[in-house]
Design a protein around this motif. Sequence first.
Motif, PDB file in Angstrom:
ATOM      1  N   TYR A 110     212.549  -6.256  39.072  1.00 45.11           N
ATOM      2  CA  TYR A 110     212.376  -4.857  38.696  1.00 45.11           C
ATOM      3  C   TYR A 110     211.480  -4.175  39.725  1.00 45.11           C
ATOM      4  O   TYR A 110     210.806  -4.835  40.528  1.00 45.11           O
ATOM      5  N   ASN A 111     211.455  -2.850  39.690  1.00 44.34           N
ATOM      6  CA  ASN A 111     210.535  -2.055  40.491  1.00 44.34           C
ATOM      7  C   ASN A 111     209.443  -1.490  39.594  1.00 44.34           C
ATOM      8  O   ASN A 111     209.704  -1.176  38.425  1.00 44.34           O
ATOM      9  N   ALA A 112     208.242  -1.334  40.133  1.00 37.14           N
ATOM     10  CA  ALA A 112     207.138  -0.777  39.360  1.00 37.14           C
ATOM     11  C   ALA A 112     206.170  -0.073  40.305  1.00 37.14           C
ATOM     12  O   ALA A 112     206.019  -0.473  41.467  1.00 37.14           O
ATOM     13  N   ALA A 113     205.521   0.972  39.805  1.00 35.63           N
ATOM     14  CA  ALA A 113     204.555   1.709  40.614  1.00 35.63           C
ATOM     15  C   ALA A 113     203.505   2.346  39.709  1.00 35.63           C
ATOM     16  O   ALA A 113     203.771   2.645  38.541  1.00 35.63           O
ATOM     17  N   LEU A 114     202.333   2.552  40.272  1.00 39.00           N
ATOM     18  CA  LEU A 114     201.218   3.188  39.572  1.00 39.00           C
ATOM     19  C   LEU A 114     200.521   4.125  40.553  1.00 39.00           C
ATOM     20  O   LEU A 114     200.220   3.736  41.693  1.00 39.00           O
ATOM     21  N   SER A 115     200.269   5.357  40.124  1.00 41.39           N
ATOM     22  CA  SER A 115     199.637   6.348  41.005  1.00 41.39           C
ATOM     23  C   SER A 115     198.617   7.159  40.230  1.00 41.39           C
ATOM     24  O   SER A 115     198.896   7.629  39.122  1.00 41.39           O
ATOM     25  N   THR A 116     197.431   7.316  40.802  1.00 38.83           N
ATOM     26  CA  THR A 116     196.384   8.147  40.211  1.00 38.83           C
ATOM     27  C   THR A 116     196.060   9.285  41.166  1.00 38.83           C
ATOM     28  O   THR A 116     195.799   9.061  42.354  1.00 38.83           O
ATOM     29  N   LEU A 117     196.090  10.502  40.641  1.00 39.08           N
ATOM     30  CA  LEU A 117     195.877  11.699  41.444  1.00 39.08           C
ATOM     31  C   LEU A 117     194.739  12.518  40.869  1.00 39.08           C
ATOM     32  O   LEU A 117     194.693  12.766  39.659  1.00 39.08           O
ATOM     33  N   TYR A 118     193.829  12.943  41.746  1.00 38.72           N
ATOM     34  CA  TYR A 118     192.788  13.890  41.356  1.00 38.72           C
ATOM     35  C   TYR A 118     192.985  15.178  42.154  1.00 38.72           C
ATOM     36  O   TYR A 118     193.079  15.146  43.382  1.00 38.72           O
ATOM     37  N   ALA A 119     193.076  16.302  41.455  1.00 42.25           N
ATOM     38  CA  ALA A 119     193.198  17.603  42.105  1.00 42.25           C
ATOM     39  C   ALA A 119     192.276  18.569  41.385  1.00 42.25           C
ATOM     40  O   ALA A 119     192.572  19.026  40.276  1.00 42.25           O
ATOM     41  N   GLY A 120     191.134  18.830  42.000  1.00 46.86           N
ATOM     42  CA  GLY A 120     190.162  19.725  41.377  1.00 46.86           C
ATOM     43  C   GLY A 120     189.328  20.415  42.429  1.00 46.86           C
ATOM     44  O   GLY A 120     188.798  19.770  43.346  1.00 46.86           O
ATOM     45  N   GLY A 121     189.214  21.735  42.327  1.00 53.04           N
ATOM     46  CA  GLY A 121     188.450  22.481  43.316  1.00 53.04           C
ATOM     47  C   GLY A 121     189.062  22.335  44.690  1.00 53.04           C
ATOM     48  O   GLY A 121     190.275  22.521  44.888  1.00 53.04           O
TER      49      GLY A 121
ATOM     50  N   THR B 123     195.053  12.703  36.772  1.00 56.91           N
ATOM     51  CA  THR B 123     196.266  12.255  36.077  1.00 56.91           C
ATOM     52  C   THR B 123     196.700  10.913  36.641  1.00 56.91           C
ATOM     53  O   THR B 123     196.483  10.621  37.827  1.00 56.91           O
ATOM     54  N   THR B 124     197.337  10.115  35.788  1.00 57.15           N
ATOM     55  CA  THR B 124     197.864   8.820  36.205  1.00 57.15           C
ATOM     56  C   THR B 124     199.326   8.733  35.791  1.00 57.15           C
ATOM     57  O   THR B 124     199.691   9.121  34.678  1.00 57.15           O
ATOM     58  N   THR B 125     200.159   8.242  36.711  1.00 54.64           N
ATOM     59  CA  THR B 125     201.586   8.078  36.438  1.00 54.64           C
ATOM     60  C   THR B 125     201.985   6.633  36.700  1.00 54.64           C
ATOM     61  O   THR B 125     201.605   6.051  37.718  1.00 54.64           O
ATOM     62  N   ALA B 126     202.743   6.064  35.764  1.00 49.39           N
ATOM     63  CA  ALA B 126     203.244   4.697  35.910  1.00 49.39           C
ATOM     64  C   ALA B 126     204.754   4.713  35.697  1.00 49.39           C
ATOM     65  O   ALA B 126     205.264   5.451  34.852  1.00 49.39           O
ATOM     66  N   VAL B 127     205.459   3.895  36.462  1.00 51.31           N
ATOM     67  CA  VAL B 127     206.907   3.803  36.313  1.00 51.31           C
ATOM     68  C   VAL B 127     207.339   2.343  36.340  1.00 51.31           C
ATOM     69  O   VAL B 127     206.814   1.539  37.123  1.00 51.31           O
ATOM     70  N   TYR B 128     208.265   2.004  35.456  1.00 52.48           N
ATOM     71  CA  TYR B 128     208.880   0.677  35.404  1.00 52.48           C
ATOM     72  C   TYR B 128     210.380   0.894  35.466  1.00 52.48           C
ATOM     73  O   TYR B 128     210.944   1.665  34.681  1.00 52.48           O
TER      74      TYR B 128
END
Length: 341
Positions: A197-208, A180-185
């Motif tokens: 402004y503030n901004a962030a980007l996060s990619t998470l892998y959770a499997g097994g 999953t990927t989450t972005a915020v502005y």
Amino acid sequence: MNVRSLGALALSCAAAWGLASHAAEAQTSVTLYGLIGLDVASTKRSNGPPAAIAEQSPGLTAPYWGIRANEELGAGYRAIAVLESFFQPTNGGVGRTSADPFWGRNSYVGIAGPFGRVTLGRHTNLLYLAEQAVNPFQASILFSPLVMQTFTAPYGGAIAGDTVWNNGIQYTSPNLHGLTTTAVYAPGGFAGADGTYNAALSTLYAGGSLTAVATVQRTRVVAGVASPTQNAYLVGAAYDFSLFKLYGAVQGLRTDSTDIGAHTYEAGLSVPLTSQLSALAEWAYTRRSAPKNAVTARNTGSAGLDYFLSKRTDLYLVTVYDRLSGYGTAMTYATGIRHLF
């Protein structure tokens, strides 16, 4: 209207909302939930005052309560809303401190569907969420060395802003095979200064057995005030070997104009000793420059036992080692309890 009246009103509204929703539409739900916890601790940091014994929260997790609403809109779409408030069980106060707003943890509304989820409002900071995924003490600002050295000013935390961001427009992608990927502005709202402004980007892998995360953020607004640009990143992972779980992360930041920089390296371990008892350990080392010719180094380590009386209630025992360059060693000892509801 005082804070107690606000809390009572919020609870009454949640109950009335839930009853009305279920009566009018079976596919609408409202849930009341939260966590209460505190501990008794003898606290001492390396460059701090003498040890003091006190009852404290947040402990392992900052106490909070919340209201979550979901309404089915059809075709796989839902309207969602969350209102969450921190509180202090030691004195009945609202917020982690008096500086927090009433809905200080999360307060947002949005739409979820096959495309993912879009929400508007106040959200937990993505870097803070990433840290929780790669350390055994998760969200604790008192016992996780990684979190302490990032967000807790007395332990040298140099990250700009709080663990929660205001005015966020946040998008989270659908889960694609664990990814999953989450972005915020978060626009600052300053007239004639759209770049603030503030901004962030996060990619998470959770499997097994594997959890891995990579997060970057740019901060230019802190507590509603335009601030020097700070860029930060975190890369980390956790792997469950069944007999034990290993954690690790690398994190860095640089603040423009002040030339403040920091690099943090973290390693952690959790071991299930029985079906109810786990041993936890974590170490973090931060090298900080402010400016470049003024370097300090901090080592913080935590070790603890976490015993679950049930799925919702646990007891814990934690000790924290802390050493800042140029200062002596300091130790903290704490024992506490948490309950989810």
